[in-house]
Motif scaffolding. Structure first.
Motif, PDB file in Angstrom:
ATOM      1  N   GLY A  20     -19.784 -12.088  -8.813  1.00  0.00           N
ATOM      2  CA  GLY A  20     -20.234 -12.280  -7.433  1.00  0.00           C
ATOM      3  C   GLY A  20     -19.296 -11.602  -6.455  1.00  0.00           C
ATOM      4  N   GLU A  21     -18.562 -12.393  -5.706  1.00  0.00           N
ATOM      5  CA  GLU A  21     -17.699 -11.862  -4.651  1.00  0.00           C
ATOM      6  C   GLU A  21     -16.445 -11.218  -5.234  1.00  0.00           C
ATOM      7  N   ILE A  22     -15.971 -10.183  -4.556  1.00  0.00           N
ATOM      8  CA  ILE A  22     -14.708  -9.527  -4.905  1.00  0.00           C
ATOM      9  C   ILE A  22     -13.747  -9.754  -3.745  1.00  0.00           C
ATOM     10  N   ILE A  23     -12.712 -10.531  -3.997  1.00  0.00           N
ATOM     11  CA  ILE A  23     -11.733 -10.888  -2.963  1.00  0.00           C
ATOM     12  C   ILE A  23     -10.519  -9.976  -3.127  1.00  0.00           C
ATOM     13  N   THR A  24     -10.104  -9.351  -2.033  1.00  0.00           N
ATOM     14  CA  THR A  24      -9.021  -8.373  -2.082  1.00  0.00           C
ATOM     15  C   THR A  24      -7.928  -8.753  -1.094  1.00  0.00           C
ATOM     16  N   ASP A  25      -6.682  -8.734  -1.566  1.00  0.00           N
ATOM     17  CA  ASP A  25      -5.502  -8.918  -0.729  1.00  0.00           C
ATOM     18  C   ASP A  25      -4.663  -7.655  -0.814  1.00  0.00           C
ATOM     19  N   LEU A  26      -4.496  -6.971   0.315  1.00  0.00           N
ATOM     20  CA  LEU A  26      -3.709  -5.745   0.365  1.00  0.00           C
ATOM     21  C   LEU A  26      -2.389  -6.007   1.076  1.00  0.00           C
ATOM     22  N   ASP A  27      -1.332  -5.388   0.565  1.00  0.00           N
ATOM     23  CA  ASP A  27      -0.001  -5.457   1.185  1.00  0.00           C
ATOM     24  C   ASP A  27       0.505  -6.895   1.290  1.00  0.00           C
ATOM     25  N   GLU A  82       0.842  -1.193   0.000  1.00  0.00           N
ATOM     26  CA  GLU A  82       0.000   0.000   0.000  1.00  0.00           C
ATOM     27  C   GLU A  82       0.879   1.246   0.000  1.00  0.00           C
ATOM     28  N   ARG A  83       0.787   2.016  -1.060  1.00  0.00           N
ATOM     29  CA  ARG A  83       1.526   3.264  -1.175  1.00  0.00           C
ATOM     30  C   ARG A  83       0.760   4.182  -2.132  1.00  0.00           C
ATOM     31  N   ASP A  84       1.244   5.414  -2.233  1.00  0.00           N
ATOM     32  CA  ASP A  84       0.512   6.404  -3.011  1.00  0.00           C
ATOM     33  C   ASP A  84       0.497   6.073  -4.503  1.00  0.00           C
ATOM     34  N   ASP A  85       1.618   5.504  -5.038  1.00  0.00           N
ATOM     35  CA  ASP A  85       1.700   5.264  -6.475  1.00  0.00           C
ATOM     36  C   ASP A  85       1.314   3.835  -6.857  1.00  0.00           C
ATOM     37  N   MET A  86       0.594   3.139  -6.001  1.00  0.00           N
ATOM     38  CA  MET A  86       0.227   1.756  -6.300  1.00  0.00           C
ATOM     39  C   MET A  86      -0.938   1.730  -7.302  1.00  0.00           C
ATOM     40  N   ILE A  87      -1.087   0.563  -7.959  1.00  0.00           N
ATOM     41  CA  ILE A  87      -2.267   0.340  -8.794  1.00  0.00           C
ATOM     42  C   ILE A  87      -3.425   0.074  -7.844  1.00  0.00           C
ATOM     43  N   SER A  88      -4.269   1.044  -7.658  1.00  0.00           N
ATOM     44  CA  SER A  88      -5.267   0.992  -6.593  1.00  0.00           C
ATOM     45  C   SER A  88      -6.245  -0.158  -6.795  1.00  0.00           C
ATOM     46  N   PRO A  89      -6.799  -0.693  -5.709  1.00  0.00           N
ATOM     47  CA  PRO A  89      -7.831  -1.723  -5.830  1.00  0.00           C
ATOM     48  C   PRO A  89      -9.044  -1.254  -6.621  1.00  0.00           C
ATOM     49  N   GLY A 136       3.443 -11.097  -4.208  1.00  0.00           N
ATOM     50  CA  GLY A 136       3.078 -12.181  -5.105  1.00  0.00           C
ATOM     51  C   GLY A 136       4.072 -13.319  -5.112  1.00  0.00           C
ATOM     52  N   ARG A 137       5.198 -13.185  -4.384  1.00  0.00           N
ATOM     53  CA  ARG A 137       6.212 -14.224  -4.375  1.00  0.00           C
ATOM     54  C   ARG A 137       5.862 -15.355  -3.419  1.00  0.00           C
ATOM     55  N   PHE A 138       5.023 -15.078  -2.421  1.00  0.00           N
ATOM     56  CA  PHE A 138       4.693 -16.086  -1.420  1.00  0.00           C
ATOM     57  C   PHE A 138       3.193 -16.332  -1.429  1.00  0.00           C
ATOM     58  N   TRP A 139       2.826 -17.595  -1.281  1.00  0.00           N
ATOM     59  CA  TRP A 139       1.419 -17.985  -1.345  1.00  0.00           C
ATOM     60  C   TRP A 139       0.733 -17.928   0.018  1.00  0.00           C
ATOM     61  N   LYS A 140       1.513 -17.948   1.076  1.00  0.00           N
ATOM     62  CA  LYS A 140       0.941 -18.022   2.419  1.00  0.00           C
ATOM     63  C   LYS A 140       0.107 -16.783   2.720  1.00  0.00           C
ATOM     64  N   ARG A 141      -1.029 -17.013   3.383  1.00  0.00           N
ATOM     65  CA  ARG A 141      -1.967 -15.973   3.823  1.00  0.00           C
ATOM     66  C   ARG A 141      -2.703 -15.302   2.670  1.00  0.00           C
ATOM     67  N   ARG A 142      -2.570 -15.856   1.474  1.00  0.00           N
ATOM     68  CA  ARG A 142      -3.257 -15.274   0.319  1.00  0.00           C
ATOM     69  C   ARG A 142      -4.680 -15.821   0.236  1.00  0.00           C
ATOM     70  N   GLN A 143      -5.636 -14.950  -0.150  1.00  0.00           N
ATOM     71  CA  GLN A 143      -7.029 -15.370  -0.271  1.00  0.00           C
ATOM     72  C   GLN A 143      -7.339 -15.979  -1.635  1.00  0.00           C
ATOM     73  N   MET A 144      -6.339 -16.108  -2.484  1.00  0.00           N
ATOM     74  CA  MET A 144      -6.542 -16.785  -3.759  1.00  0.00           C
ATOM     75  C   MET A 144      -6.994 -18.221  -3.539  1.00  0.00           C
ATOM     76  N   GLU A 145      -6.590 -18.802  -2.417  1.00  0.00           N
ATOM     77  CA  GLU A 145      -7.027 -20.154  -2.073  1.00  0.00           C
ATOM     78  C   GLU A 145      -8.555 -20.214  -1.967  1.00  0.00           C
ATOM     79  N   ARG A 146      -9.161 -19.172  -1.425  1.00  0.00           N
ATOM     80  CA  ARG A 146     -10.631 -19.162  -1.282  1.00  0.00           C
ATOM     81  C   ARG A 146     -11.303 -19.082  -2.643  1.00  0.00           C
ATOM     82  N   ALA A 147     -10.723 -18.315  -3.553  1.00  0.00           N
ATOM     83  CA  ALA A 147     -11.304 -18.232  -4.896  1.00  0.00           C
ATOM     84  C   ALA A 147     -11.208 -19.573  -5.621  1.00  0.00           C
ATOM     85  N   ILE A 148     -10.045 -20.247  -5.494  1.00  0.00           N
ATOM     86  CA  ILE A 148      -9.898 -21.554  -6.133  1.00  0.00           C
ATOM     87  C   ILE A 148     -10.848 -22.570  -5.505  1.00  0.00           C
ATOM     88  N   ALA A 149     -11.037 -22.482  -4.191  1.00  0.00           N
ATOM     89  CA  ALA A 149     -11.954 -23.407  -3.520  1.00  0.00           C
ATOM     90  C   ALA A 149     -13.387 -23.244  -4.035  1.00  0.00           C
TER      91      ALA A 149
END
Length: 490
Positions: A50-57, A24-31, A60-73
């Motif tokens: 339907g649902e919009i799943i958002t992961d902030l901060d 999260e920073r000023d020049d980020m590609i905003s959600p 992309g190098r690490f999968w842990k704690r990512r909500q992409m797992e919920r989308a795949i599920a």
């Protein structure tokens, strides 16, 4: 022309949106920008979003704690048909994680689409293009990581930490670097002194809270700060020869400490004493390092003599209790005793004045032993060993007529004096230790005996009017026996 037409599905495909922002920073590609592009793509494709799943901060190098797992599920469960992302790189910047995620989605019959990268994944050229984009995303991440690693190595070679973030006890300026803060530096040194003296981490947090310090508010934060050694003028960094892969993002135990350019707040002796104390505490249970009660581990059951544990207020055998209480922790106890904490602490407070003067008098008679005595003895041993080696080399050089007689005699006398002074200091340490073992240990033992005798007399006088005994199912007073013993067994 008919070969390029697709069959219209019987129902609109359902979609879930996944949005990720690395930092999260000023020049980020905003959600909001990513969400707008995804909504436009779903409207053009006829998807029901339907649902919009958002992961902030989250990187992309690490999968842990990512909500992409919920989308795949949701795809694997058959709830949605398509996962829509802003770009392919939003899924993952790790090649293995990307391939596993894509395989799970397509195996479940789902699809992964990019809102800003029009790719037809039903063709071989489209799948090839998608793979190229995923590979480019991994390449950019790895290149950035290598650049940061080189930057960190350069800072370490210059004695600087890996970033310019604030460090507790120091003031930071880009021109002058880290300098001890006149207000926080004494507090940082006091943290080490209190820890060496036996204070727990929770106690240190409370100490900082009373001073209004908000930089360290948790026991874990205080422990991490103390272990880094930054206040001792040291820097800790990862061992370049570490064989681990570190894909999980966990902190690696293989670290190296080296001197930094920042001025130390604590001296080497206090740092060595802290390391020794930290090593000793590593094998202690947490309840002994940070006890939850002032009487933890020293309240004994009057039925079996086993220690009693503190219980929270609530319902005990159907009878509500208004305050915490102690209960025998031994399951095999024939008659488990219970006693209210407030009453136990009141009895201890009544007993302590009867032995305070005697214990204080005996404790003052015990010779004090410095926490840094071991470090000093090791230093003296090194001085003696180095002087002996230098004398040997000096004698060899004199025998070979490399140095003149006058220089040899002067150097010999200097080295002999240093060796003698160090040996005399070691003898004083040995004499002090022997005196403590003979006299100090005996005095400390006698102080305990005095305290035990006072406690026995106080308990006998109190046994007629107040007892700590209680039946397992209800509170009661008894005058015939004592159910709880504090500060050890008589």
């Amino acid at each position: 022309m008919a070969a390029n037409l697709r069959a219209v599905p019987a129902r609109p495909l359902s979609a879930v949106a996944y949005i990720r922002v690395s930092k999260e920073r000023d020049d980020m590609i905003s959600p909001e920008l990513q969400e707008t592009a995804i909504r436009d793509h779903c409207a053009r494709s006829g998807f029901v979003l339907g649902e919009i799943i958002t992961d902030l901060d989250l990187s992309g190098r690490f999968w842990k704690r990512r909500q992409m797992e919920r989308a795949i599920a949701q795809v694997e469960a058959g709830d949605v048909d398509v996962i829509v992302v802003w770009k392919v790189s939003r899924v993952s910047r790790n090649r293995l994680d990307w391939e596993i995620a894509l395989d799970r989605i397509e195996t479940a019959g789902g699809r992964l689409e990019s809102a800003t990268e029009p790719i037809d994944a039903t063709t071989s050229s489209g799948r090839f293009s998608r793979g190229i984009l995923a590979g480019m995303a991994a390449f950019e991440s790895e290149r950035a990581g290598e650049q940061w690693q080189e930057t960190h190595r350069r800072r370490w070679r210059n004695g600087l930490p890996h970033n310019g973030k604030p460090r507790f006890g120091y003031s930071y300026d880009r021109a002058t670097g880290y300098t001890p803060d006149p207000e926080l530096a004494p507090i940082a040194a006091e943290l080490y002194r209190r820890y060496v003296a036996g204070a727990g981490l929770v106690t240190l947090v409370d100490y900082l809270a009373t001073l209004g310090v908000t930089a360290l508010t948790t026991a874990r934060g205080v422990a991490y700060y103390l272990r880094t050694g930054f206040a001792a003028g040291l820097l800790v960094h990862h061992d370049p020869a570490c064989p681990l892969t570190h894909r999980s993002g966990k902190r690696c135990p293989n670290t190296i400490m080296q001197p930094g350019i920042q001025a130390p707040i604590i001296d080497a002796e206090l740092w060595a004493a802290f390391q020794q104390r930290s090593g000793e505490r590593a094998t202690l249970p947490a309840r002994l390092v940070s006890p939850v009660s002032a009487l933890s581990g020293i309240v004994l059951c009057g039925s079996c003599g086993y220690r009693m544990s503190l219980k929270s207020p609530g319902s005990r055998s159907g009878t509500p209790t208004e305050q915490p209480y102690y209960r025998c922790a031994r399951r095999e106890c024939p008659r488990p005793m219970t006693y209210r904490r407030g009453n136990a602490e009141r009895l201890v407070l009544e007993w302590l004045p009867t032995v305070a003067e005697a214990v204080t008098r005996e404790a003052r008679a015990v010779p004090k032993r410095s926490a840094s005595a071991k470090v000093e003895r090791e230093r003296l041993d090194r001085v003696i060993s180095n002087a002996a080696t230098a004398l040997q080399n000096l004698t060899v050089d004199h025998a070979r007529r490399i140095i003149p007689e006058a220089a040899y005699l002067a150097a010999r006398d200097t080295l002999t004096a240093e060796q003698g002074a160090a040996q005399a200091a070691l003898d004083r340490f040995a004499t002090s230790a022997a005196r403590w073992a003979r006299a100090g240990g005996a005095r400390l033992g006698s102080a305990r005996c005095v305290a035990r005798g006072h406690r026995r007399r106080a308990e006998r006088d109190r046994a007629r009017t107040l007892s700590c005994c209680c039946q397992p199912n209800r509170w009661r007073q008894a005058s015939d026996r004592q159910g709880v013993r504090c500060l050890g067994s008589a």
